[in-house]
Design a protein around this motif. Structure first.
Motif, short mmCIF file in Angstrom:
data_model
loop_
_atom_site.label_atom_id
_atom_site.label_comp_id
_atom_site.label_asym_id
_atom_site.label_seq_id
_atom_site.Cartn_x
_atom_site.Cartn_y
_atom_site.Cartn_z
N CYS B 460 0.83 -1.21 0.00
CA CYS B 460 0.00 0.00 0.00
C CYS B 460 0.86 1.26 0.00
O CYS B 460 0.43 2.31 -0.45
CB CYS B 460 -0.94 0.01 1.20
N GLY B 461 2.08 1.17 0.52
CA GLY B 461 2.99 2.32 0.50
C GLY B 461 3.79 2.42 -0.79
O GLY B 461 4.69 3.25 -0.90
N HIS B 462 3.44 1.57 -1.78
CA HIS B 462 4.09 1.61 -3.10
C HIS B 462 5.62 1.57 -2.99
O HIS B 462 6.32 2.27 -3.72
CB HIS B 462 3.67 2.86 -3.88
N HIS B 463 6.13 0.76 -2.06
CA HIS B 463 7.58 0.77 -1.82
C HIS B 463 8.39 0.35 -3.04
O HIS B 463 9.52 0.78 -3.22
CB HIS B 463 7.93 -0.13 -0.63
N HIS B 464 7.79 -0.48 -3.90
CA HIS B 464 8.53 -0.93 -5.10
C HIS B 464 8.94 0.22 -6.01
O HIS B 464 9.91 0.12 -6.73
CB HIS B 464 7.68 -1.88 -5.94
N VAL B 465 8.13 1.29 -6.03
CA VAL B 465 8.44 2.40 -6.93
C VAL B 465 9.06 3.59 -6.19
O VAL B 465 9.20 4.66 -6.77
CB VAL B 465 7.21 2.85 -7.76
N GLY B 466 9.42 3.42 -4.93
CA GLY B 466 10.15 4.46 -4.23
C GLY B 466 11.60 4.49 -4.71
O GLY B 466 12.17 3.44 -5.01
N HIS B 467 12.19 5.67 -4.77
CA HIS B 467 13.63 5.73 -5.08
C HIS B 467 14.36 4.94 -4.00
O HIS B 467 15.29 4.18 -4.28
CB HIS B 467 14.12 7.18 -5.09
N ILE B 468 13.92 5.17 -2.76
CA ILE B 468 14.29 4.26 -1.68
C ILE B 468 12.99 3.61 -1.23
O ILE B 468 12.03 4.30 -0.89
CB ILE B 468 14.93 5.01 -0.48
N LYS B 514 23.25 6.30 5.45
CA LYS B 514 24.39 5.81 4.66
C LYS B 514 24.09 5.89 3.16
O LYS B 514 24.96 6.26 2.36
CB LYS B 514 24.71 4.36 5.04
N ILE B 515 22.87 5.53 2.78
CA ILE B 515 22.49 5.60 1.36
C ILE B 515 22.60 7.04 0.87
O ILE B 515 23.17 7.33 -0.19
CB ILE B 515 21.05 5.06 1.17
N ILE B 516 22.07 7.97 1.68
CA ILE B 516 22.13 9.39 1.33
C ILE B 516 23.59 9.85 1.29
O ILE B 516 24.00 10.63 0.41
CB ILE B 516 21.31 10.24 2.33
N ARG B 544 28.46 0.33 1.19
CA ARG B 544 28.45 1.21 2.33
C ARG B 544 27.51 0.70 3.43
O ARG B 544 27.86 0.63 4.60
CB ARG B 544 28.03 2.63 1.92
N VAL B 545 26.33 0.29 3.01
CA VAL B 545 25.33 -0.10 3.99
C VAL B 545 25.75 -1.37 4.75
O VAL B 545 25.51 -1.49 5.95
CB VAL B 545 23.96 -0.30 3.30
N TYR B 546 26.40 -2.28 4.06
CA TYR B 546 26.76 -3.55 4.70
C TYR B 546 28.22 -3.58 5.18
O TYR B 546 28.71 -4.62 5.61
CB TYR B 546 26.48 -4.73 3.76
N GLU B 547 28.88 -2.43 5.09
CA GLU B 547 30.29 -2.34 5.50
C GLU B 547 30.43 -2.78 6.96
O GLU B 547 29.71 -2.30 7.84
CB GLU B 547 30.72 -0.87 5.38
N GLY B 548 31.32 -3.69 7.20
CA GLY B 548 31.59 -4.12 8.57
C GLY B 548 30.46 -4.92 9.18
O GLY B 548 30.44 -5.21 10.37
N ARG B 549 29.50 -5.26 8.36
CA ARG B 549 28.33 -5.97 8.87
C ARG B 549 28.44 -7.42 8.46
O ARG B 549 28.59 -7.75 7.29
CB ARG B 549 27.09 -5.35 8.23
N ALA B 550 28.39 -8.28 9.46
CA ALA B 550 28.47 -9.71 9.15
C ALA B 550 27.15 -10.14 8.53
O ALA B 550 26.10 -9.79 9.01
CB ALA B 550 28.73 -10.49 10.42
#
Lengths: 170, 562
Positions: B460-468, B514-516, B544-550
């Motif tokens: 319902c929030g149309h997340h598929h067509v969000g830039h994020i 991080k994305i921004i 960037r988002v997964y940097e250092g993230r296992a």
């Protein structure tokens, strides 16, 4: 047993509906005498035998049966029953529209299966004129209220071939 | 705006009586819960997590001031003093009593509103562009045709129990602002050799199986709109799957048959319907279109001291930049009243705000307003000379956050706080992101970006067509969030790509930051977020988002060690 409503009255069902049991096949089932509603597959498999039998002929169409396949046979049927396995299964409305509007069927068109009060108005509009109301529902109330829900409609349909916009501007 | 005639009103009154009787029979035990369910949802009534949810249609987004005031009254009288605008031009109330709904419906009918077919397996509210009739890039005003489709679809006897819901959107401008590529039927108005018609798109949709629609017909003359839709719907009603609700949308049928075979079936059906009674007449088009004639614009008014005020007041200038939009009449602009103030559920509006919008509409915009699928309200016809006054009043009421098209102008479903379908909460995520980015200079620097949040795959929030895009998911009874990047609406509409494993709610503001951050470091001058994303691809963001993230194998090892 359902309660058969026709012309806003409860009427006796004078037809026998032939049912295919688990061990029956369309090819082998015995064909009863009299006025019989035949399953689609039985009609398709044994037209000549059914015609030779005498007695009036009815046809039962279920959801997956394609009405196009019996379009040429329509003159043989005095009743066509369209089955609604669940009242939210709307395929039968299209079947009825096609029978009435495209194939010119003028005999009795009977809605059978899970038929409830709140379908009656829509069933009528697409061309049904007999309704096998589920027997746990009030037929008297259905007759009183179920057919007169709305006084008009926007779309063309079997009972009103002109859309409202063509009648409005007239 | 369309005004009901006696027949339109009569049908609505009869609907109220029918629904009242259905509720009565249900209370009396004459209708079981299972039998009542499809009837109540076809009147927009859901049973939700805490209370019923009642969904009211705003056909193609148009509202007049009397309707706004009536919605305010309903919020006050039957709910908790607020309502929620959805991504499909609907208004939802989350706390009414079922027994009150027939009365609410009767109150709506008095102002020519209803909740008919806002849910259920039927043809839903027709949506279009919030700037219809005023956008400079408009080819044809889609509203008269949307109203024609609304009437055809209401109580259609053949298409009232479809395999699944059915959504139609119409766009009449160069830029598609109605997400037509992701509707069951999307219609693009256009003119070819002087003839008005549509490109017809079919089989798009978001939800569990997001699919971009495909063109089934390049050009359909407008007179055939209804007969062609009828052909599509008939093929769908007969052959759409009914064995599995998740595979019952028309997009699944179109995928299964292929667009060519599906198109052949539709054309075969249409050959019987074409030129029949459903063929639209010029008289009917003119009758409906007259309701959407342009208002009496004051073209001699000029802009007053608009330019001076804009130059003198930075806050006003910012609002003008983000929340006002070009108008095809000189001296006018369209105004978006933001329903996205930081810290409030996106799309929510109070009874007092609704009343104020009605007043603003009456004083400054010919008594009308619109709802956008971005969940904001629009005053479409405001004189530039009046903008400052509108801004001051809107600001006082919390309706002037200058964040339209910015990161915090989040599109968001109600989510797990109230919705029964949701897998996860969405509103707290939106609020946390708004809190993290609660700095206008920073937001303006980031610039054009669309962030969409859905609390479950129904989208319902149309997340598929969000830039994020942010999607709430349920994993072992815990709420997690999956992030997609690069989705977009418009002519080049497409689905975002999943960036990787999901995150906890607490991580989300960091993830977005991080994305921004990657965008701000990588952008060229004049590049907005999407431009940069299209140029550099998803990997820099992912890294960037997964940097250092296992994650993956490493995460399992970590888990075992713990």
């Amino acid at each position: 047993m359902a309660q058969l409503i026709k012309d806003k009255q409860i009427v006796a069902d004078t037809w026998l509906t032939l049912e295919l049991g688990e061990n029956d096949t369309a090819e082998s089932i015995a064909l009863p005498a009299g006025d019989v509603i035949f399953p689609f597959a039985v009609w398709q498999a044994r037209k000549d035998e059914i015609l030779a039998r005498g007695g009036k002929i009815g046809l039962l169409i279920k959801g997956e049966d394609l009405v196009e396949e019996v379009a040429a046979d329509i003159a043989h049927f005095a009743v066509i029953a369209v089955n609604f396995p669940k009242f939210v299964d709307g395929r039968g409305y299209s079947t009825a529209s096609l029978l009435r509007q495209r194939y010119g069927y003028t005999g009795e068109l009977r809605a059978v299966g899970d038929i409830l009060h709140d379908q009656l108005f829509y069933l009528t509009r697409v061309g049904f004129d007999a309704y096998a109301l589920r027997d746990d529902k009030s037929a008297a109330y259905a007759i009183e209220k179920g057919f007169s829900v709305f006084s008009d409609a926007y779309q063309p349909s079997t009972t009103q071939p002109q859309p409202l916009f063509r009648r409005r501007s007239a | 705006m369309y005004k009901y005639d006696a027949i339109d009103r009569q049908l609505l009154d009869e609907r109220v009586a029918q629904f009242r009787d259905q509720v009565r029979r249900w209370k009396a035990g004459e209708l079981s819960d299972d039998e009542f369910r499809p009837l109540r949802v076809q009147n927009g009534l859901y049973i939700q997590r805490h209370a019923p949810m009642y969904r009211i249609a705003v056909p193609y987004g148009m509202l007049n001031s009397a309707q706004l005031r009536r919605l305010a009254h309903i919020a006050r009288t039957y709910d908790r003093g607020y309502g929620h605008f959805t991504t499909r031009h609907n208004m939802q109330f989350n706390w009414p009593k079922i027994e009150d709904c027939p009365d609410i419906m009767a109150e709506l009918a008095e102002v020519e509103m209803h909740s008919i077919q806002t849910s259920g397996n039927d043809i839903r509210n027709i949506t279009t562009d919030q700037f219809a009739g005023v956008a400079p890039d408009e080819i044809i005003d889609p509203r008269p045709l949307a109203e024609i489709v609304r009437q055809w679809s209401m109580f259609h006897p053949e298409f009232y129990f479809l395999p699944r819901k059915f959504k139609i959107a119409i766009s009449g401008s160069l830029d598609d602002r109605a997400v037509t590529w992701f509707h069951d039927i999307g219609l693009h108005l256009k003119v070819v050799d002087g003839e008005i018609g549509f490109t017809v798109i079919v089989g798009g949709g978001l939800g569990r199986t997001p699919i971009r629609g495909q063109v089934i017909r390049e050009f359909l003359p407008w007179q055939h709109l209804l007969s062609y839709c009828e052909a599509i719907l008939r093929v769908y009603n007969r052959f759409g799957r009914r064995d599995n609700a998740f595979k019952a949308r028309i997009k699944i049928l179109v995928q299964a048959l292929g667009i060519e075979a599906f198109g052949e079936q539709v054309e075969a059906e249409w050959s019987h319907l074409k030129d029949g009674p459903l063929t639209l007449t010029q008289a009917e088009y003119d009758r409906i279109a007259a309701h959407f004639a342009p208002p009496a614009y004051d073209t001699a008014a000029g802009s007053g001291d608009f330019a001076e005020k804009r130059a003198a007041d930075k806050a006003f200038a910012r609002w003008v930049e983000r929340n006002t939009h070009p108008h095809k009449v000189a001296g006018y602009r369209a105004v978006t009243l933001s329903l996205k103030p930081h810290g409030v559920a996106p799309g929510d509006i109070t009874d007092q705000q609704l009343d104020l919008v009605a007043d603003l509409a009456d004083r400054y915009s010919f008594g009308e307003a619109r709802v956008s699928h971005e969940q904001n309200l629009i005053l479409a016809d405001v004189r530039e000379a009046d903008l400052h006054a509108v801004w001051l009043e809107a600001k006082k009421a919390g309706l002037a956050t200058p964040n339209i098209g910015l990161l915090t102008g989040i599109i968001c479903c109600p989510g797990g706080d109230v919705c029964d379908l949701a897998n996860a909460k969405s509103i707290p995520i939106a609020k946390a992101i708004q809190k993290r980015f609660d700095n206008l200079d920073y937001l303006f620097d980031i610039g054009d970006i669309e962030l969409n949040i859905s609390g479950c795959m129904n989208a319902c929030g149309h997340h598929h067509v969000g830039h994020i895009g942010i999607l709430g998911i349920d994993r072992n009874d815990a709420e997690f969030y999956q992030v997609t990047l690069g989705g977009r609406q418009g002519n080049d509409a497409r689905l975002g790509k999943v960036i990787g494993p999901s995150f906890s709610a607490e991580e989300m503001p960091d993830v977005v930051e991080k994305i921004i951050g990657v965008y701000l470091e990588s952008r060229h001058a004049d590049e907005c977020f999407l431009d940069t994303f299209d140029r550099i691809g998803i990997d820099p963001f992912k890294n960037r988002v997964y940097e250092g993230r296992a994650h993956g194998q490493a995460k399992n090892t970590e888990r075992r060690a713990a």
